[in-house]
Design a protein around this motif. Structure first.
Motif, PDB file in Angstrom:
ATOM      1  N   ALA A   5       0.969  -0.643   0.044  1.00 47.12           N
ATOM      2  CA  ALA A   5       0.208  -0.101  -0.393  1.00 47.12           C
ATOM      3  C   ALA A   5       0.691   1.139   0.061  1.00 47.12           C
ATOM      4  O   ALA A   5       1.483   1.042   0.032  1.00 47.12           O
ATOM      5  CB  ALA A   5      -0.939   0.103   1.537  1.00 47.12           C
ATOM      6  N   THR A   6       0.546   2.709  -0.905  1.00 48.65           N
ATOM      7  CA  THR A   6       1.439   3.273  -0.835  1.00 48.65           C
ATOM      8  C   THR A   6       0.345   4.607   0.077  1.00 48.65           C
ATOM      9  O   THR A   6      -0.713   4.421   0.071  1.00 48.65           O
ATOM     10  CB  THR A   6       1.435   4.044  -2.095  1.00 48.65           C
ATOM     11  OG1 THR A   6       0.020   4.282  -2.860  1.00 48.65           O
ATOM     12  CG2 THR A   6       2.916   2.477  -2.396  1.00 48.65           C
ATOM     13  N   ALA A   7       0.662   5.484   0.088  1.00 50.71           N
ATOM     14  CA  ALA A   7       0.342   6.947   1.007  1.00 50.71           C
ATOM     15  C   ALA A   7       0.980   8.262  -0.343  1.00 50.71           C
ATOM     16  O   ALA A   7       2.340   8.232  -0.442  1.00 50.71           O
ATOM     17  CB  ALA A   7       0.893   6.920   2.531  1.00 50.71           C
ATOM     18  N   MET A   8       0.473   8.992  -0.109  1.00 45.74           N
ATOM     19  CA  MET A   8       0.563  10.431  -1.304  1.00 45.74           C
ATOM     20  C   MET A   8       0.737  11.229  -0.373  1.00 45.74           C
ATOM     21  O   MET A   8      -0.174  11.381   1.031  1.00 45.74           O
ATOM     22  CB  MET A   8      -0.639  10.759  -1.688  1.00 45.74           C
ATOM     23  CG  MET A   8      -1.123  10.046  -2.761  1.00 45.74           C
ATOM     24  SD  MET A   8       0.122  10.192  -4.233  1.00 45.74           S
ATOM     25  CE  MET A   8       0.493  11.564  -5.215  1.00 45.74           C
ATOM     26  N   VAL A   9       1.745  11.432   0.001  1.00 46.71           N
ATOM     27  CA  VAL A   9       2.677  13.160   1.277  1.00 46.71           C
ATOM     28  C   VAL A   9       3.279  13.985  -0.177  1.00 46.71           C
ATOM     29  O   VAL A   9       4.112  13.920  -0.746  1.00 46.71           O
ATOM     30  CB  VAL A   9       3.145  12.592   2.004  1.00 46.71           C
ATOM     31  CG1 VAL A   9       2.903  11.371   2.490  1.00 46.71           C
ATOM     32  CG2 VAL A   9       5.009  11.765   1.399  1.00 46.71           C
ATOM     33  N   PRO A  10       3.116  15.561   1.015  1.00 44.70           N
ATOM     34  CA  PRO A  10       4.369  16.908   0.049  1.00 44.70           C
ATOM     35  C   PRO A  10       5.351  16.149   0.211  1.00 44.70           C
ATOM     36  O   PRO A  10       5.702  15.755   1.389  1.00 44.70           O
ATOM     37  CB  PRO A  10       3.369  17.569   0.807  1.00 44.70           C
ATOM     38  CG  PRO A  10       2.647  17.141   2.216  1.00 44.70           C
ATOM     39  CD  PRO A  10       2.158  15.581   1.955  1.00 44.70           C
ATOM     40  N   LEU A  11       6.222  16.837  -0.706  1.00 40.96           N
ATOM     41  CA  LEU A  11       7.622  16.438  -0.801  1.00 40.96           C
ATOM     42  C   LEU A  11       8.276  17.161   0.664  1.00 40.96           C
ATOM     43  O   LEU A  11       8.801  17.032   1.719  1.00 40.96           O
ATOM     44  CB  LEU A  11       7.744  17.186  -1.807  1.00 40.96           C
ATOM     45  CG  LEU A  11       9.428  17.551  -2.154  1.00 40.96           C
ATOM     46  CD1 LEU A  11      10.163  15.722  -2.058  1.00 40.96           C
ATOM     47  CD2 LEU A  11       9.987  17.836  -3.433  1.00 40.96           C
ATOM     48  N   ARG A  12       7.517  18.267   1.087  1.00 42.11           N
ATOM     49  CA  ARG A  12       8.003  18.192   2.686  1.00 42.11           C
ATOM     50  C   ARG A  12       8.258  17.841   3.816  1.00 42.11           C
ATOM     51  O   ARG A  12       8.924  18.042   3.913  1.00 42.11           O
ATOM     52  CB  ARG A  12       7.347  20.054   2.937  1.00 42.11           C
ATOM     53  CG  ARG A  12       6.279  19.754   3.320  1.00 42.11           C
ATOM     54  CD  ARG A  12       5.405  20.914   3.499  1.00 42.11           C
ATOM     55  NE  ARG A  12       3.959  20.786   4.611  1.00 42.11           N
ATOM     56  CZ  ARG A  12       2.805  20.671   3.578  1.00 42.11           C
ATOM     57  NH1 ARG A  12       3.068  20.543   1.814  1.00 42.11           N
ATOM     58  NH2 ARG A  12       1.489  20.570   4.153  1.00 42.11           N
ATOM     59  N   THR A  13       7.344  17.102   3.742  1.00 41.74           N
ATOM     60  CA  THR A  13       7.773  15.687   4.191  1.00 41.74           C
ATOM     61  C   THR A  13       8.844  14.885   3.896  1.00 41.74           C
ATOM     62  O   THR A  13       9.155  14.222   5.407  1.00 41.74           O
ATOM     63  CB  THR A  13       6.485  15.084   4.770  1.00 41.74           C
ATOM     64  OG1 THR A  13       5.992  14.527   3.910  1.00 41.74           O
ATOM     65  CG2 THR A  13       5.259  15.889   4.842  1.00 41.74           C
ATOM     66  N   LEU A  14       9.275  14.929   3.163  1.00 40.68           N
ATOM     67  CA  LEU A  14      10.783  13.822   2.897  1.00 40.68           C
ATOM     68  C   LEU A  14      11.697  14.853   2.935  1.00 40.68           C
ATOM     69  O   LEU A  14      12.946  14.244   3.016  1.00 40.68           O
ATOM     70  CB  LEU A  14       9.713  13.176   2.017  1.00 40.68           C
ATOM     71  CG  LEU A  14       8.744  12.621   1.502  1.00 40.68           C
ATOM     72  CD1 LEU A  14       8.927  11.788   0.647  1.00 40.68           C
ATOM     73  CD2 LEU A  14       8.495  11.642   2.519  1.00 40.68           C
ATOM     74  N   ALA A  15      11.562  16.591   2.475  1.00 41.36           N
ATOM     75  CA  ALA A  15      12.916  17.114   1.850  1.00 41.36           C
ATOM     76  C   ALA A  15      12.825  17.569   2.135  1.00 41.36           C
ATOM     77  O   ALA A  15      11.641  18.477   2.922  1.00 41.36           O
ATOM     78  CB  ALA A  15      13.154  16.989   0.491  1.00 41.36           C
ATOM     79  N   ASN A  16      14.326  18.887   2.633  1.00 39.87           N
ATOM     80  CA  ASN A  16      14.245  20.180   3.016  1.00 39.87           C
ATOM     81  C   ASN A  16      14.260  21.056   1.079  1.00 39.87           C
ATOM     82  O   ASN A  16      15.400  20.177   0.059  1.00 39.87           O
ATOM     83  CB  ASN A  16      15.170  20.312   3.703  1.00 39.87           C
ATOM     84  CG  ASN A  16      15.180  20.243   4.666  1.00 39.87           C
ATOM     85  OD1 ASN A  16      13.807  20.483   5.346  1.00 39.87           O
ATOM     86  ND2 ASN A  16      15.664  19.481   6.028  1.00 39.87           N
ATOM     87  N   ALA A  17      14.484  22.004   1.526  1.00 41.91           N
ATOM     88  CA  ALA A  17      14.921  22.730  -0.284  1.00 41.91           C
ATOM     89  C   ALA A  17      15.440  24.092  -0.312  1.00 41.91           C
ATOM     90  O   ALA A  17      15.123  24.893   1.423  1.00 41.91           O
ATOM     91  CB  ALA A  17      13.207  23.047  -1.751  1.00 41.91           C
ATOM     92  N   ARG A  18      16.405  24.441  -1.263  1.00 43.83           N
ATOM     93  CA  ARG A  18      16.845  26.199  -0.243  1.00 43.83           C
ATOM     94  C   ARG A  18      17.169  26.520  -1.844  1.00 43.83           C
ATOM     95  O   ARG A  18      17.422  25.228  -3.197  1.00 43.83           O
ATOM     96  CB  ARG A  18      18.389  25.979  -0.127  1.00 43.83           C
ATOM     97  CG  ARG A  18      18.910  26.837  -0.200  1.00 43.83           C
ATOM     98  CD  ARG A  18      19.407  27.696   1.871  1.00 43.83           C
ATOM     99  NE  ARG A  18      20.192  29.084   1.388  1.00 43.83           N
ATOM    100  CZ  ARG A  18      19.781  29.513   1.679  1.00 43.83           C
ATOM    101  NH1 ARG A  18      18.865  30.076   2.395  1.00 43.83           N
ATOM    102  NH2 ARG A  18      20.832  31.637   1.489  1.00 43.83           N
ATOM    103  N   ALA A  19      16.684  27.964  -2.099  1.00 43.43           N
ATOM    104  CA  ALA A  19      16.489  28.384  -3.459  1.00 43.43           C
ATOM    105  C   ALA A  19      18.242  29.778  -3.387  1.00 43.43           C
ATOM    106  O   ALA A  19      18.411  29.731  -2.917  1.00 43.43           O
ATOM    107  CB  ALA A  19      15.219  28.640  -3.921  1.00 43.43           C
ATOM    108  N   GLY A  20      18.913  29.717  -4.835  1.00 40.61           N
ATOM    109  CA  GLY A  20      19.521  30.614  -5.026  1.00 40.61           C
ATOM    110  C   GLY A  20      19.321  31.107  -6.980  1.00 40.61           C
ATOM    111  O   GLY A  20      17.876  30.435  -7.131  1.00 40.61           O
ATOM    112  N   ASP A  21      19.907  31.908  -7.279  1.00 38.03           N
ATOM    113  CA  ASP A  21      19.565  32.261  -8.472  1.00 38.03           C
ATOM    114  C   ASP A  21      20.798  32.890  -8.677  1.00 38.03           C
ATOM    115  O   ASP A  21      22.399  33.114  -7.953  1.00 38.03           O
ATOM    116  CB  ASP A  21      18.543  33.597  -8.294  1.00 38.03           C
ATOM    117  CG  ASP A  21      19.344  34.874  -7.443  1.00 38.03           C
ATOM    118  OD1 ASP A  21      19.987  35.536  -7.900  1.00 38.03           O
ATOM    119  OD2 ASP A  21      19.222  34.779  -6.267  1.00 38.03           O
TER     120      ASP A  21
END
Length: 127
Positions: A5-21
């Protein structure tokens, strides 16, 4: 034999992110919260899904760089910052807030992995 069985979760529960430009180019670092998450994200957080998520910004190109030793990914999106910080009239010409958009991406995980996720905990996948 039945599939797990599987479940849908938002990516934020599995990882952190950082943006740059850099000019009109957005750089998004995505770092797994635990090594067990890396193969799940490698399979699902694809160039195509990230391009679709950012479609409103009309990226000219999306590239994913895999960093398996760091359990991380780096996404580079070209021409999504309205010309960059010096040219954009947007409030966030640097694109810093766009990492939060990436973290809204839904990801399907095995229920056994989802059961171990506790958003906001120090280690969301601890036993």
């Amino acid at each position: 034999m039945s599939a797990e069985a599987t479940a849908m979760v938002p990516l934020r529960t599995l990882a952190n992110a950082r943006a740059g430009d850099k000019g009109n180019r957005l750089n998004l670092a995505l770092v797994c919260r635990a090594p067990a998450v890396y193969p799940v994200l490698a399979a699902q957080v694809t160039v195509e899904r990230v391009a679709a998520l950012f479609a409103a910004r009309r990226p000219a190109r999306v590239v994913r760089y895999d960093l398996p030793n760091l359990c991380a990914f780096n996404f580079v999106l070209d021409e999504v910052l309205d010309g960059g910080v010096n040219a954009s009239l947007g409030l966030d010409g640097h694109g810093k807030s766009l990492s939060f958009l990436l973290l809204t991406l839904p990801v399907e995980v095995p229920s056994s992995l989802a059961d171990g996720i506790r958003e906001g905990a120090g280690d969301p996948l601890s036993p």
